[in-house]
Scaffold this motif. Structure first.
Motif, PDB file in Angstrom:
ATOM      1  N   SER A  15      15.750  98.910  68.792  1.00 58.80           N
ATOM      2  CA  SER A  15      15.455  97.930  67.745  1.00 58.80           C
ATOM      3  C   SER A  15      16.127  96.604  68.070  1.00 58.80           C
ATOM      4  CB  SER A  15      15.960  98.422  66.384  1.00 58.80           C
ATOM      5  OG  SER A  15      15.426  99.691  66.069  1.00 58.80           O
ATOM      6  N   LEU A  16      15.633  95.539  67.430  1.00 64.99           N
ATOM      7  CA  LEU A  16      16.271  94.232  67.560  1.00 64.99           C
ATOM      8  C   LEU A  16      17.531  94.193  66.703  1.00 64.99           C
ATOM      9  CD1 LEU A  16      13.065  92.017  67.318  1.00 64.99           C
ATOM     10  CD2 LEU A  16      14.484  92.332  69.355  1.00 64.99           C
ATOM     11  N   PRO A  17      18.529  93.406  67.096  1.00 64.55           N
ATOM     12  CA  PRO A  17      19.774  93.382  66.323  1.00 64.55           C
ATOM     13  C   PRO A  17      19.677  92.606  65.011  1.00 64.55           C
ATOM     14  CG  PRO A  17      19.923  91.896  68.197  1.00 64.55           C
ATOM     15  CD  PRO A  17      18.633  92.625  68.342  1.00 64.55           C
ATOM     16  N   PHE A  18      18.811  91.603  64.946  1.00 63.18           N
ATOM     17  CA  PHE A  18      18.739  90.738  63.770  1.00 63.18           C
ATOM     18  C   PHE A  18      17.351  90.852  63.152  1.00 63.18           C
ATOM     19  CE2 PHE A  18      21.438  88.685  67.041  1.00 63.18           C
ATOM     20  CZ  PHE A  18      22.664  89.012  66.469  1.00 63.18           C
ATOM     21  N   VAL A  19      17.287  91.478  61.966  1.00 58.66           N
ATOM     22  CA  VAL A  19      15.990  91.783  61.355  1.00 58.66           C
ATOM     23  C   VAL A  19      16.006  91.413  59.875  1.00 58.66           C
ATOM     24  CG1 VAL A  19      14.257  93.566  60.943  1.00 58.66           C
ATOM     25  CG2 VAL A  19      15.727  93.711  62.962  1.00 58.66           C
ATOM     26  N   PRO A  20      15.342  90.311  59.492  1.00 64.52           N
ATOM     27  CA  PRO A  20      15.194  89.985  58.068  1.00 64.52           C
ATOM     28  C   PRO A  20      14.146  90.881  57.421  1.00 64.52           C
ATOM     29  CG  PRO A  20      14.034  88.381  59.407  1.00 64.52           C
ATOM     30  CD  PRO A  20      14.729  89.313  60.376  1.00 64.52           C
ATOM     31  N   PHE A  21      14.139  90.927  56.104  1.00 62.57           N
ATOM     32  CA  PHE A  21      13.130  91.707  55.396  1.00 62.57           C
ATOM     33  C   PHE A  21      11.746  91.168  55.752  1.00 62.57           C
ATOM     34  CE2 PHE A  21      10.314  92.468  51.781  1.00 62.57           C
ATOM     35  CZ  PHE A  21      10.452  93.839  51.641  1.00 62.57           C
ATOM     36  N   GLY A  22      10.849  92.066  56.130  1.00 62.35           N
ATOM     37  CA  GLY A  22       9.511  91.659  56.528  1.00 62.35           C
ATOM     38  C   GLY A  22       9.361  91.408  58.011  1.00 62.35           C
ATOM     39  N   GLY A  23      10.468  91.353  58.751  1.00 61.38           N
ATOM     40  CA  GLY A  23      10.393  91.164  60.191  1.00 61.38           C
ATOM     41  C   GLY A  23      10.765  89.759  60.626  1.00 61.38           C
ATOM     42  N   PRO A  24      11.177  89.599  61.898  1.00 64.62           N
ATOM     43  CA  PRO A  24      11.650  88.298  62.394  1.00 64.62           C
ATOM     44  C   PRO A  24      10.600  87.193  62.320  1.00 64.62           C
ATOM     45  CG  PRO A  24      12.246  90.069  63.903  1.00 64.62           C
ATOM     46  CD  PRO A  24      11.310  90.653  62.909  1.00 64.62           C
ATOM     47  N   ARG A  25       9.328  87.513  62.482  1.00 65.42           N
ATOM     48  CA  ARG A  25       8.304  86.472  62.526  1.00 65.42           C
ATOM     49  C   ARG A  25       7.704  86.165  61.161  1.00 65.42           C
ATOM     50  NH1 ARG A  25       5.505  85.946  68.369  1.00 65.42           N
ATOM     51  NH2 ARG A  25       7.354  86.486  69.582  1.00 65.42           N
ATOM     52  N   ARG A  26       8.076  86.940  60.148  1.00 68.21           N
ATOM     53  CA  ARG A  26       7.571  86.675  58.802  1.00 68.21           C
ATOM     54  C   ARG A  26       8.600  85.949  57.941  1.00 68.21           C
ATOM     55  NH1 ARG A  26       4.445  92.285  56.970  1.00 68.21           N
ATOM     56  NH2 ARG A  26       2.916  92.316  58.667  1.00 68.21           N
ATOM     57  N   ASN A  27       9.828  85.999  58.340  1.00 69.20           N
ATOM     58  CA  ASN A  27      10.881  85.400  57.516  1.00 69.20           C
ATOM     59  C   ASN A  27      11.833  84.642  58.432  1.00 69.20           C
ATOM     60  OD1 ASN A  27      12.577  84.809  55.387  1.00 69.20           O
ATOM     61  ND2 ASN A  27      12.508  86.881  54.538  1.00 69.20           N
ATOM     62  N   LYS A  28      11.351  83.536  58.955  1.00 67.30           N
ATOM     63  CA  LYS A  28      12.069  82.807  59.995  1.00 67.30           C
ATOM     64  C   LYS A  28      13.360  82.169  59.492  1.00 67.30           C
ATOM     65  CE  LYS A  28       7.631  81.856  62.257  1.00 67.30           C
ATOM     66  NZ  LYS A  28       7.735  82.855  63.322  1.00 67.30           N
ATOM     67  N   GLU A  29      13.368  81.667  58.260  1.00 64.93           N
ATOM     68  CA  GLU A  29      14.574  81.046  57.715  1.00 64.93           C
ATOM     69  C   GLU A  29      15.716  82.055  57.614  1.00 64.93           C
ATOM     70  OE1 GLU A  29      15.356  78.021  57.053  1.00 64.93           O
ATOM     71  OE2 GLU A  29      13.448  76.961  57.189  1.00 64.93           O
ATOM     72  N   ILE A  30      15.385  83.252  57.132  1.00 64.35           N
ATOM     73  CA  ILE A  30      16.413  84.295  57.027  1.00 64.35           C
ATOM     74  C   ILE A  30      16.848  84.741  58.419  1.00 64.35           C
ATOM     75  CG2 ILE A  30      16.926  86.622  56.191  1.00 64.35           C
ATOM     76  CD1 ILE A  30      16.757  84.534  54.006  1.00 64.35           C
ATOM     77  N   MET A  31      15.909  84.778  59.355  1.00 65.78           N
ATOM     78  CA  MET A  31      16.250  85.116  60.739  1.00 65.78           C
ATOM     79  C   MET A  31      17.312  84.142  61.258  1.00 65.78           C
ATOM     80  SD  MET A  31      15.664  87.065  63.399  1.00 65.78           S
ATOM     81  CE  MET A  31      15.647  87.078  65.191  1.00 65.78           C
ATOM     82  N   TYR A  32      17.118  82.889  61.011  1.00 65.13           N
ATOM     83  CA  TYR A  32      18.084  81.877  61.462  1.00 65.13           C
ATOM     84  C   TYR A  32      19.428  82.055  60.752  1.00 65.13           C
ATOM     85  CZ  TYR A  32      20.190  77.328  62.384  1.00 65.13           C
ATOM     86  OH  TYR A  32      21.051  76.325  62.756  1.00 65.13           O
ATOM     87  N   ARG A  33      19.374  82.354  59.440  1.00 66.60           N
ATOM     88  CA  ARG A  33      20.617  82.571  58.692  1.00 66.60           C
ATOM     89  C   ARG A  33      21.412  83.752  59.259  1.00 66.60           C
ATOM     90  NH1 ARG A  33      20.212  83.838  52.707  1.00 66.60           N
ATOM     91  NH2 ARG A  33      22.377  84.361  53.187  1.00 66.60           N
TER      92      ARG A  33
END
Length: 689
Positions: free
Chosen positions: A218-236
């Motif tokens: 798995s990827l280490p950084f995963v926002p709810f909905g996935g990295p490409r659906r929630n880019k702002e949270i991914m950056y946070r």
């Protein structure tokens, strides 16, 4: 068909596709040798000239076994498109390996170490040549099989690469967003204007994400909905990550960010390797470039791991297998300390067996003297028993099984089948590990019981020694009592030994692994059909009905697989852990009792030796007196008064001869008794070692 002057390929043989080029499997027109050709499209020629030729120049500069080789640069005959002719890697990419259901939770430890070794070696060659890759990810790490069947991984796709020294910066943005350094992500993905310049450490961030992906699936950084659906949270997640954290997730929409400082329990890497790897990940997954390690430290720390040897240790008190990573030039003392860190068994309480034999580890010796171990043939560690053995820590695969949606959705059904199959393979691995753990528990304890029984004195010798009670009553009573106690212990351990042998036979007869494998094989056939169907625009009526039946059968097989895992594997393993804890206490008590016996007999040794010395002196004196009396008697018989010799003197001589013989027998018995005592002392010494 398309071709260059020397190579030919079909557009159906597509290996990969990007924004500026496509990669195909091709053949040399003369030799038939398989190669990979990278054909650039029209969009690639819109880039500046220096960018277009950069990949050619970089590849010409590189020559390393862990970097895909460039054979030639040619052009297609009609459109005059540039073509890179490169080494063909027949086993796909690291990404294709990780996308296989059996690696849904990451690579096995041996394979992960191969990936680490190859990536580190390839990156080291890049840095030696002053090149930054800028697009490190599993899809750009190709795999092929060596002549001896081993995996070889090679870095590829140098379209974003450029020459850059350690102290130089660049401002252009390249890469794949899940693996991008946060500073590059901010500008490339979020489109936020910022004037930051980037250094070579951006490759380290991408390596960190790639290694985490390889270790866990798995990827280490995963926002709810996935990295490409929630880019702002991914950056946070990537920028707010606390120091030391190696992963961050958001489990529900608008929910809090959760940080992890360790690899997940589903990871297949041993705790010995994880303890070495996690600090590296924590220091290269650092958003602030000033705090991130440099390549020199990264290479030093990873090389330190790769230069270590693995010693497999099965701890009987914990019922757990440990991988201890040490350097060959380390001392045994360093190994023992490493064992303590993983097992919490202090150095003075560590006792080892290897292949059924006591193994004395001298702390001052080199670790090279430690036997060569494997996971199936480890050193067996014995120490004080714990209340409840820990056993293998694992997450129930049933918790990771997704559910099919009721309607027919080819893509969703494929994804669900892939997830279920991944959990099924995890259950198979765990079932094998649980069965292997039971075998190691039973075998190790059996060996330890046998070694302690072998160290006991012969019961018949103790019984023979007990018969001396008529001459040495006190010592004989002690020996008789000890003989009885040891007999009881021997009967107890003999019973336990038979019980262990019987249970080992039952473990060998277990067929749960075969049942799980059978379910997986049938599930995999359905999964392959789902993978094929997802590429179609739709299904006919009959095909759809079959698809629905396959979903039902797939679910039934998954249920059966989990039932076998829970009832035949987990329950038996948990029962065996309880029995193992009880047996450990029995063996430990027997071993302690043997030590007390040896100590008690050793205490009487001095007394017995004193008695023997005293009797020897008496025997010498009596022998001397008897010799003198015989001499006098001979002289008397030769004289004129011989006919008047006293009969009492003859009786005294005969009595002294009898006494002398008795003393000789007693001295012999005492010598035999001392031999028994010395045997007990040796048994104590062996047990202490």
């Amino acid at each position: 068909m398309q071709s260059t002057a020397n190579y030919l390929w079909h557009t159906d043989d597509l290996l990969g596709q990007g924004a500026t080029a496509s990669v195909y499997k091709a053949r040399n027109k003369k030799s038939g040798e398989l190669v990979a050709v990278k054909v650039f499209n029209t969009a690639s020629y819109l880039r500046p000239r220096e960018v277009q030729v950069r990949e050619f120049e970089v590849l010409r500069k590189l020559n390393h076994q862990n970097i895909v080789k460039l054979f030639a640069v040619e052009e297609t005959g009609t459109s005059r498109q540039k073509v890179l002719v490169m080494e063909y890697c027949s086993s796909g990419s690291l990404l294709s390996v990780l996308e296989s259901p059996e690696n849904a939770f990451g690579l096995p430890e041996d394979e992960f170490l191969v990936v680490l070794r190859c990536v580190v070696a390839g990156m080291n060659h890049l840095r030696e040549n002053g090149i930054v890759h800028r697009d490190i990810k599993p899809g750009n790490i190709m795999r092929l099989m060596g002549e001896e069947g081993q995996s070889i991984y090679k870095l590829t796709d140098f379209g974003a690469a450029r020459e850059l020294d350690d102290d130089e910066k660049f401002i252009s943005v390249y890469g794949t967003e899940e693996y991008l350094h946060p500073d590059m992500y901010e500008r490339a993905v979020l489109r936020k204007p910022q004037q930051k310049a980037f250094g070579v450490t951006v490759d380290l961030w991408s390596i960190g994400v790639t290694l985490y992906h390889a270790a866990t699936g798995s990827l280490p950084f995963v926002p709810f909905g996935g990295p490409r659906r929630n880019k702002e949270i991914m950056y946070r997640i990537t920028t707010e990550k606390p120091a030391g954290a190696i992963a961050g997730t958001q489990r529900r929409e608008n929910g809090p960010l959760e940080w992890s400082y360790t690899l997940p329990v589903t990871c297949q890497l041993s705790m010995g390797l994880q303890s070495q790897l996690v600090p590296i990940l924590a220091n290269i997954l650092e958003a602030e470039q000033a705090k991130c390690w440099g390549f020199d430290q990264f290479f030093a720390e990873t090389s330190d791991i790769l230069q270590r040897v693995i010693v497999h240790v099965f701890s009987l008190p914990q019922a757990a297998l440990h991988h201890v990573y040490i350097h060959a030039h380390n001392t045994v003392a360093i190994f023992l300390e490493a064992v303590y860190k993983q097992t919490k068994v202090t150095l003075q309480n560590q006792e080892y067996l290897f292949e059924g034999h006591l193994c004395a580890l001298e702390p001052k010796l080199s670790a090279q003297h430690i036997a060569h171990t494997t996971a199936s043939s480890p050193l067996t560690l014995f120490s004080m028993p714990t209340e409840t053995p820990e056993g293998l820590a694992f997450r129930d695969p049933a918790l990771d099984i997704p559910k099919f949606v009721p309607k027919v959705d080819l893509q969703a059904d494929y994804n669900t089948a892939k997830g279920v199959l991944g959990a099924g393979y995890q259950a198979l691995r765990l079932a094998r590990a649980l069965l292997a753990g039971q075998e190691l528990m039973l075998r190790g304890l059996y060996w330890f019981v046998f070694s302690n029984m072998a160290g006991m004195p012969e019961i018949q010798e103790l019984k023979g020694a007990a018969e001396l009670r008529a001459k040495l009553r006190t010592l004989a009573e002690v020996l008789s009592r000890l003989s009885h106690n040891i007999t009881e212990r021997q009967l107890s351990l003999s019973s336990l030994s038979s019980e262990l042998a019987r249970d080992r036979d039952q473990v060998h007869e277990d067929r749960s692994i075969q049942q799980i494998q059978c379910c997986l094989d049938r599930m995999y056939l359905i999964y392959k059909q789902f993978r094929k169907s997802r590429m179609r625009p739709g299904l006919g009526y009959n095909e759809e009905q079959i698809h629905k039946l396959d979903k039902v059968n797939f679910s039934h097989l998954a249920k059966r697989l989990l039932q076998v895992f829970q009832e035949e594997c987990v329950q038996k393993y948990q029962t065996s852990l309880v029995m193992h804890g009880n047996r450990m206490r029995v063996v430990h008590e027997a071993r302690d009792h043997l030590r007390l016996v040896a100590c008690s007999v050793a205490a009487y040794s001095t007394e017995a030796q004193g008695v023997q010395e005293g009797l020897s002196k008496i025997l010498d004196w009596l022998s001397h007196q008897l010799l003198q009396d015989r001499t006098k008697a001979a002289q008397a018989s030769a004289g004129p008064m011989a006919s008047y010799s006293c009969p009492a003197l003859k009786d005294l001589g005969l009595h002294m001869e009898e006494l002398c013989e008795e003393m000789k027998l007693l001295a012999f018995d005492l010598q035999d008794n001392n031999r028994i005592i010395e045997g007990l002392s040796r048994a104590q010494s062996a047990s202490d070692v």
